[in-house]
Write a protein that holds these residues in place. Structure first.
Motif, mmCIF file in Angstrom:
data_model
loop_
_atom_site.group_PDB
_atom_site.id
_atom_site.type_symbol
_atom_site.label_atom_id
_atom_site.label_comp_id
_atom_site.label_asym_id
_atom_site.label_seq_id
_atom_site.Cartn_x
_atom_site.Cartn_y
_atom_site.Cartn_z
ATOM 1 N N GLY A 156 34.144 37.808 38.937
ATOM 2 C CA GLY A 156 34.032 39.198 38.478
ATOM 3 C C GLY A 156 35.226 40.033 38.907
ATOM 4 O O GLY A 156 35.734 40.858 38.140
ATOM 5 N N ALA A 157 35.690 39.809 40.158
ATOM 6 C CA ALA A 157 36.827 40.592 40.678
ATOM 7 C C ALA A 157 38.096 40.319 39.868
ATOM 8 O O ALA A 157 38.884 41.235 39.600
ATOM 9 C CB ALA A 157 37.064 40.243 42.143
ATOM 10 N N GLN A 158 38.279 39.058 39.480
ATOM 11 C CA GLN A 158 39.467 38.709 38.690
ATOM 12 C C GLN A 158 39.397 39.341 37.297
ATOM 13 O O GLN A 158 40.386 39.881 36.803
ATOM 14 C CB GLN A 158 39.569 37.181 38.558
ATOM 15 N N VAL A 159 38.217 39.252 36.716
ATOM 16 C CA VAL A 159 38.033 39.848 35.385
ATOM 17 C C VAL A 159 38.252 41.363 35.491
ATOM 18 O O VAL A 159 38.921 41.967 34.641
ATOM 19 C CB VAL A 159 36.618 39.533 34.834
ATOM 20 N N GLY A 160 37.713 41.956 36.566
ATOM 21 C CA GLY A 160 37.856 43.400 36.782
ATOM 22 C C GLY A 160 39.314 43.810 36.935
ATOM 23 O O GLY A 160 39.756 44.811 36.367
ATOM 24 N N ALA A 161 40.075 43.008 37.714
ATOM 25 C CA ALA A 161 41.494 43.323 37.934
ATOM 26 C C ALA A 161 42.260 43.289 36.618
ATOM 27 O O ALA A 161 43.130 44.121 36.364
ATOM 28 C CB ALA A 161 42.090 42.332 38.927
ATOM 29 N N LYS A 162 41.916 42.312 35.753
ATOM 30 C CA LYS A 162 42.612 42.221 34.460
ATOM 31 C C LYS A 162 42.221 43.384 33.539
ATOM 32 O O LYS A 162 43.057 43.953 32.854
ATOM 33 C CB LYS A 162 42.264 40.890 33.788
ATOM 34 N N LEU A 163 40.920 43.703 33.578
ATOM 35 C CA LEU A 163 40.439 44.816 32.750
ATOM 36 C C LEU A 163 41.090 46.130 33.167
ATOM 37 O O LEU A 163 41.401 46.976 32.324
ATOM 38 C CB LEU A 163 38.925 44.958 32.882
ATOM 39 N N SER A 164 41.280 46.275 34.498
ATOM 40 C CA SER A 164 41.817 47.543 35.009
ATOM 41 C C SER A 164 43.217 47.810 34.466
ATOM 42 O O SER A 164 43.627 48.949 34.321
ATOM 43 C CB SER A 164 41.833 47.537 36.535
ATOM 44 N N ARG A 165 43.946 46.735 34.151
ATOM 45 C CA ARG A 165 45.309 46.925 33.614
ATOM 46 C C ARG A 165 45.273 47.446 32.181
ATOM 47 O O ARG A 165 46.217 48.036 31.690
ATOM 48 C CB ARG A 165 46.068 45.595 33.650
ATOM 49 N N ARG A 166 44.166 47.153 31.495
ATOM 50 C CA ARG A 166 44.066 47.587 30.097
ATOM 51 C C ARG A 166 43.577 49.035 29.989
ATOM 52 O O ARG A 166 43.606 49.619 28.913
ATOM 53 C CB ARG A 166 43.100 46.669 29.334
ATOM 54 N N LEU A 167 43.056 49.537 31.103
ATOM 55 C CA LEU A 167 42.535 50.908 31.079
ATOM 56 C C LEU A 167 43.521 51.856 31.752
ATOM 57 O O LEU A 167 44.231 51.469 32.673
ATOM 58 C CB LEU A 167 41.193 50.974 31.804
ATOM 59 N N LYS A 168 43.497 53.105 31.297
ATOM 60 C CA LYS A 168 44.346 54.111 31.928
ATOM 61 C C LYS A 168 43.696 54.544 33.242
ATOM 62 O O LYS A 168 42.484 54.427 33.408
ATOM 63 C CB LYS A 168 44.462 55.332 31.003
ATOM 64 N N GLY A 169 44.527 55.057 34.162
ATOM 65 C CA GLY A 169 44.022 55.510 35.455
ATOM 66 C C GLY A 169 42.880 56.494 35.317
ATOM 67 O O GLY A 169 41.866 56.407 36.012
ATOM 68 N N ASP A 170 43.010 57.434 34.369
ATOM 69 C CA ASP A 170 41.972 58.448 34.188
ATOM 70 C C ASP A 170 40.681 57.843 33.649
ATOM 71 O O ASP A 170 39.579 58.275 34.009
ATOM 72 C CB ASP A 170 42.462 59.556 33.239
ATOM 73 N N GLN A 171 40.825 56.847 32.793
ATOM 74 C CA GLN A 171 39.627 56.176 32.275
ATOM 75 C C GLN A 171 38.892 55.475 33.418
ATOM 76 O O GLN A 171 37.667 55.532 33.519
ATOM 77 C CB GLN A 171 40.014 55.157 31.196
ATOM 78 N N LEU A 172 39.673 54.812 34.300
ATOM 79 C CA LEU A 172 39.076 54.141 35.458
ATOM 80 C C LEU A 172 38.317 55.142 36.323
ATOM 81 O O LEU A 172 37.204 54.878 36.769
ATOM 82 C CB LEU A 172 40.158 53.480 36.314
ATOM 83 N N LYS A 173 38.944 56.292 36.518
ATOM 84 C CA LYS A 173 38.324 57.307 37.373
ATOM 85 C C LYS A 173 37.022 57.818 36.757
ATOM 86 O O LYS A 173 36.048 58.053 37.464
ATOM 87 C CB LYS A 173 39.306 58.475 37.610
ATOM 88 N N ILE A 174 37.010 57.961 35.433
ATOM 89 C CA ILE A 174 35.793 58.442 34.763
ATOM 90 C C ILE A 174 34.652 57.426 34.923
ATOM 91 O O ILE A 174 33.515 57.785 35.221
ATOM 92 C CB ILE A 174 36.063 58.744 33.272
ATOM 93 N N PHE A 175 34.994 56.142 34.763
ATOM 94 C CA PHE A 175 33.966 55.103 34.924
ATOM 95 C C PHE A 175 33.407 55.113 36.355
ATOM 96 O O PHE A 175 32.199 55.061 36.564
ATOM 97 C CB PHE A 175 34.538 53.708 34.617
ATOM 98 N N LEU A 176 34.314 55.181 37.342
ATOM 99 C CA LEU A 176 33.873 55.176 38.740
ATOM 100 C C LEU A 176 33.035 56.419 39.032
ATOM 101 O O LEU A 176 31.985 56.335 39.677
ATOM 102 C CB LEU A 176 35.072 55.086 39.690
ATOM 103 N N ALA A 177 33.506 57.564 38.507
ATOM 104 C CA ALA A 177 32.767 58.820 38.731
ATOM 105 C C ALA A 177 31.358 58.717 38.149
ATOM 106 O O ALA A 177 30.386 59.166 38.761
ATOM 107 C CB ALA A 177 33.510 59.978 38.078
ATOM 108 N N THR A 178 31.238 58.079 36.967
ATOM 109 C CA THR A 178 29.923 57.927 36.334
ATOM 110 C C THR A 178 29.001 57.089 37.219
ATOM 111 O O THR A 178 27.833 57.445 37.433
ATOM 112 C CB THR A 178 30.078 57.258 34.945
ATOM 113 N N ILE A 179 29.538 55.975 37.747
ATOM 114 C CA ILE A 179 28.709 55.110 38.613
ATOM 115 C C ILE A 179 28.287 55.867 39.869
ATOM 116 O O ILE A 179 27.125 55.818 40.281
ATOM 117 C CB ILE A 179 29.485 53.813 38.969
ATOM 118 N N VAL A 180 29.230 56.578 40.467
ATOM 119 C CA VAL A 180 28.928 57.349 41.685
ATOM 120 C C VAL A 180 27.827 58.373 41.396
ATOM 121 O O VAL A 180 26.878 58.526 42.179
ATOM 122 C CB VAL A 180 30.212 58.032 42.224
#
Lengths: 254, 308
Positions: free
Chosen positions: B259-283
């Protein structure tokens, strides 16, 4: 007059012999547990055991499966303003890890169980609640509710089946399922034989549940060589994590 | 056949369920640089694992997931080791202090209330701020692309620039006094010790908003710091409490490393702000779940000691 006395004495002797033979049969009622012990291995997912034997034709049998005592420490939730939160701690001593009462389906037993000294409610007499200044009734009820939800405490009606063997005795059989959360230890299987709703005999049989194979080795290492176990856990986790990292890194390069 | 017995938890579990849980949390770890303890421990408790064993074994599996994730991010050049070490030192000092604070709080009574309320408030503030800021940032991205606008330096930025021992953190591309990551690492360490979590979900926003590190470097550096924190926790829990279930951890880490490897690869396809929005939603989801748990009448008034 003499005849009357002889008749009375005769009937008394017959009754005495019948009662004695019934009691004898009850005391000597056979009881078997198949298999005679349980091993918890790597792929253990719970297991059925069969409890069987014979008892007098007019008798009834109840079987209690009682797990080893296990520390039972709990948080007690209470209300503070609009919030529900942990308000204290409670410890239940001598509480068996598992308690299941198997009953025959010949009648409704609920009301008379406490007087027979069996059943989930009877455990209130055995379990000690600490500290003592708490509401024991509420704690005991909540404890039973929690244990029932985990399928570790319960009473099962019509769980014992009878088959008539002959005029004097009948066979009984019950299946008990040890749940997947079974812990190792010495379990007690207690039988109570009733005749005309009176207890004729009580007996306790011991049943061993043991960890075997790899599960046993890991458990022993964790409890006897704690530091080595902890370091090994970290080293293996680092190794697996790094190998996976390398594997994914290479596959990405290709 | 699909069941496996856990020797320390003393509970049989379904293999696909545990590996699936590991994968899910590993994915979050690789994507956002959080350990996932705040999510994994409650999920393990839900399937019948004793709370103390769930928390300790989760730390063990996070060692593997964060090692795997750190390696993946290191290959991508996303780990600021220098910053990570400062944060780690601060975290260890703060964590030690936090353990003492929690002891005092428990003696004073109602510690659990304070912990849970702190948790809800922290999650609410961090999640909401991150969500709103990222959303605004995404909306104005087009304007920013046309040319950098002059930003007024905040009081915080002026304060930071006045601190002594200004050092350049090459990988993050920032100049900062080491006192800042030491103090912030210490703060997260205190909170993590009080709340009983790794602190990744607090550390990430702090790196982004207070250390002003780029989001992709934040993820790798956070994982690097979590790796060492969880190594320490695993050994201590195994030695002091015998609550680390290696079989459980092994199953979780099989899922989580992938999962961590898949996540690391996915993170490169997403913009920093998109990542932050996803994390903020989970939080925010975790915050709402905790708040609801505090307000609704619980089904059981007893819970196993060591749980919530």
């Amino acid at each position: 007059m003499l005849n009357q006395k002889i008749k009375t004495t005769g009937w008394f002797l017959i009754l005495l012999i019948l009662t004695a033979s019934a009691a004898h049969a009850a005391q000597n009622s056979e009881f078997k547990i198949k298999p005679n012990q349980l091993g918890i291995g790597t792929f253990f997912a719970g297991q059925d055991i069969t409890l069987c034997g014979t008892l007098p034709t007019g008798g009834e049998i109840m079987i209690e499966v009682i797990g080893p005592p296990k520390d039972a420490k709990f948080n007690i939730k209470g209300r503070v303003g609009p919030f529900w939160m942990n308000r204290g701690k409670v410890e239940l001593e001598k509480a068996p890890f598992l308690y299941v009462l198997l009953l025959p389906g010949t009648q409704k037993w609920g009301a008379q169980l406490p007087s027979l000294g069996v059943g989930v409610e009877h455990l209130e007499q055995i379990i000690t609640i600490r500290p003592e200044n708490l509401d024991h009734k509420m704690i005991f009820e909540q404890f039973i509710k929690l244990k029932r939800s985990e399928h570790l405490y319960g009473q099962k009606e019509a769980a014992i089946h009878y088959v008539t063997e002959n005029q004097k005795t009948k066979k009984f059989e019950a299946t008990f399922h040890f749940p997947s959360s079974t812990i190792p230890g010495e379990y007690r299987i207690a039988t109570t034989v009733l005749q005309d709703n009176r207890i004729m005999n009580r007996a306790v049989h011991h049943f061993q549940v043991e960890e075997v194979g790899v599960i046993k080795s890991i458990h022993e290492l964790a409890y006897n060589k704690e530091l080595i176990y902890g370091i090994l856990c970290v080293v293996i986790a680092l190794f697996v994590g790094s190998v996976m990292g390398l594997f994914f890194g290479r596959s990405e390069a290709h | 056949m699909l069941h496996i017995y856990l020797p320390i938890a003393q509970h049989s579990v379904l293999l696909p369920v545990i590996i699936g849980l590991g994968f899910l949390v590993g994915l979050l770890s690789g994507l956002f640089g959080v350990g996932g303890g705040f999510l994994m421990t409650p999920l393990l408790i839900m399937i019948g694992i004793p709370p103390t064993v769930a928390a300790a074994s989760d730390s063990n599996q996070i060692v593997a997931a964060s090692a795997s994730g750190t390696y993946a991010h290191y290959r991508l050049g996303n780990v600021d080791f220098k910053m990570g070490i400062y944060l780690l030192i601060g975290g260890v000092i703060g964590g030690t202090g936090g353990v003492q604070i929690i002891k005092i709080l428990r003696q004073l009574g109602n510690a659990d209330f304070l912990i849970q309320i702190t948790y809800v408030v922290m999650l609410g503030v961090v999640g909401s701020y991150m969500f709103i800021e990222s959303l605004q940032s995404l909306r104005t991205a087009k304007q920013r692309e046309t040319g950098p606008t002059a930003q007024k330096q905040s009081a915080y930025a002026r304060l930071i620039s006045m601190l002594p021992l200004q050092t350049r953190f090459e990988r993050s591309g920032i100049v900062l006094s080491p006192i800042v990551p030491l103090v912030l690492g210490g703060f997260v360490g205190v909170l993590a010790a009080i709340m009983g979590v790794g602190g990744g979900f607090i550390m990430v926003p702090i790196m982004v908003y207070l250390l002003r590190m780029p989001m992709h470097v934040v993820v790798g550096t956070s994982l690097f710091q979590i790796l060492f924190t969880c190594m320490n926790v695993t050994v201590m829990q195994a030695y002091s409490n015998r609550t680390v279930d290696f079989v459980l951890a092994l199953l979780l880490l099989v899922g989580s490393t992938i999962g961590a490897q898949v996540g690391a690869k996915l993170s490169r396809r997403l913009k920093g702000d998109q990542l932050k929005i996803f994390l903020a939603t989970i939080v925010l989801i975790v915050m709402v779940k905790m708040l609801v748990g505090l307000l609704l009448h619980p089904h059981f008034l007893l819970s196993y000691y060591g749980g919530d």
